[in-house]
Design an enzyme around this catalytic site. Sequence first.
Site, PDB file in Angstrom:
ATOM      1  N   CYS A   1       0.798  -1.235   0.008  1.00 50.38           N
ATOM      2  CA  CYS A   1       0.051  -0.003   0.089  1.00 50.38           C
ATOM      3  C   CYS A   1       0.945   1.429  -0.020  1.00 50.38           C
ATOM      4  CB  CYS A   1      -0.830  -0.029   1.312  1.00 50.38           C
ATOM      5  SG  CYS A   1      -0.223  -0.726   2.969  1.00 50.38           S
TER       6      CYS A   1
ATOM      7  N   HIS B   1      -1.365   7.193   4.671  1.00 49.49           N
ATOM      8  CA  HIS B   1      -0.416   6.270   4.882  1.00 49.49           C
ATOM      9  C   HIS B   1       0.895   6.847   4.186  1.00 49.49           C
ATOM     10  CE1 HIS B   1       0.451   1.792   5.023  1.00 49.49           C
ATOM     11  NE2 HIS B   1       0.942   2.409   6.141  1.00 49.49           N
TER      12      HIS B   1
END
Length: 581
Positions: A101, A157
């Site tokens: 990710c 993130h």
Amino acid sequence: MLTRVWLSKKQAAVVLGMAILSVIILAASYFYVTQIRAETERKHEEAFAESPRPHIVFILADDMGWNDVGFHGSNQIPTPNLDALAFSGIVLNKHYVQPVCTPSRAALMTGKYPIHTGMQGRPMYGSEKRGLPLDEKIFPQYLKDLGYATHITGKWHLGYYKIDYTPLKRGFDSHTGYWNGAISYYDHILQEVEDETMNGHDFRVNYTTAWHYQGKYATDVFTEEAEHIIQHHNASKPLFLYMPHLACHAGNEGKWLEAPQEAINKFSFIPDPNRRTYAAMVHKLDESVGRVVSALAERRMLHNSIIVFVSDNGAPINGIFKNYGSNQPLRGEKSTLWEGGIRTPAFVWSPLLQSNSRVSTQLMHLTDWLPTLYSAAGGDVEDLPKELDGYDMWTSLSQDLVSERDELIVNIDEIKRYGSIIFAENSTSESQTLYKLIVGKAHSNNYFTLLDLQQSPKYDPDSLLNSQTYKAIKKLGKTSNNSQEEINAATILKLRREATVTCPSMEEVANCSGICVYDLTNDPCEQNNLSERSELQSLIATFKNRYESLFKSVTPQLPIVMDPRANPALHNYTWSIWETS
């Protein structure tokens, strides 16, 4: 007989004053009403004004499997809203991302391969002193140059140990969501187990911890915020709405998978209770897409919008974050270089595309979206940095031309010393022959975990045609462009067959160690290693030389430093910025 009344000078002055005051009051009232009416008319015109540039909605699913959407042939989890956009737009069947990710998000935001920003390693942990390098200009900042309002609702993130790494310092006007890689769906807690266990709340509106959202399902919160942004947006100004969802990522130990019970109950035919909950998570994501499309339609923005849907990587079918997704029939999973980890569900929908309702086999990578959407927004790609790795694919996609790409770097890990590149040979407007080179020992040999997908209802095209999304599209008076007729059940089933990947059944497949080569065009499931084929040795030598050249150009991975000062126990049990200097 009339009696003449004489007023004293004082009385006359009072009467005159009252008359003048009345005139002033009447004039002020008229002016006030006129202003109110003008303001109301202005707001009404503003609400339905036409932006000179298209609105862009980028929806990023998390850990969604290739086989978990209807438009790829899955019967088990109906996704009518996603299918409506995919089959009215362009199904991107050769769209690639990074194996995990953080690197995928870095690629999307910068338009560069992670090997050129030092972000090619593992996903970022909450207590890491690491972030997307601050000298990188990113997606929302480029769109700001074109006059866009920019909002993010969902997962970041890309670092936050210093405030400069956070979304609002990197081009976004607002952020409702979380900074880390995952949270639980209802309590919004991240539990990190590394050198020590750390527990903290990670949900905020801009920089304020949003305790009031605890107990609300995260997918619904992101959707409601997206609806609010659209409803209150000045439609004469172009909008960039980035929606990186939590779904379908697993949460924390003890509650890995969560969804509303009424959604879970829709999938009582699925035997495995974990897969059943996962299906409900996908259902809620699909529902979210329908609500966002409807919000755009209500604001009369849909006809001037571009909607992109992508998953950041494949589903994890093993390990602690296993989410019971399915990458079938593709080999591998999240964190691997196999197709199941890097080839994910993707599509683009827009009335601005000239060639729609088709399945594209054009080679495309996540880095391409920055130059592609910048171009679609009317920006001059010549103004973008020359060192971008992404290609402007807008004309190729819109007019169904050959892909601009003849090469795609899957990843190169200079520490673990393995990597992969995809090469396109014999490209035509009809197709490309794709070869994949894998160097080093792949860290997983899994083919796929066979889930019980047999107990599934038959695919129903009417669910698409009756979906919230398709109803909104149909109201435009067209599904995608003026020359295209509305799609019907026959068209839906035809496109679905074209988008479905099928491969021979194999119980065991040899692992890759050293050099492996696969013909992805004829062997999409990577069952046959061609590295020993004599007739391909010249081509393989070219591939190897290119890989070795790229290996030398890799930017070293940013160092991983776990900082105990990040412990939420030191910050009112929230994951917070911990370094101010």
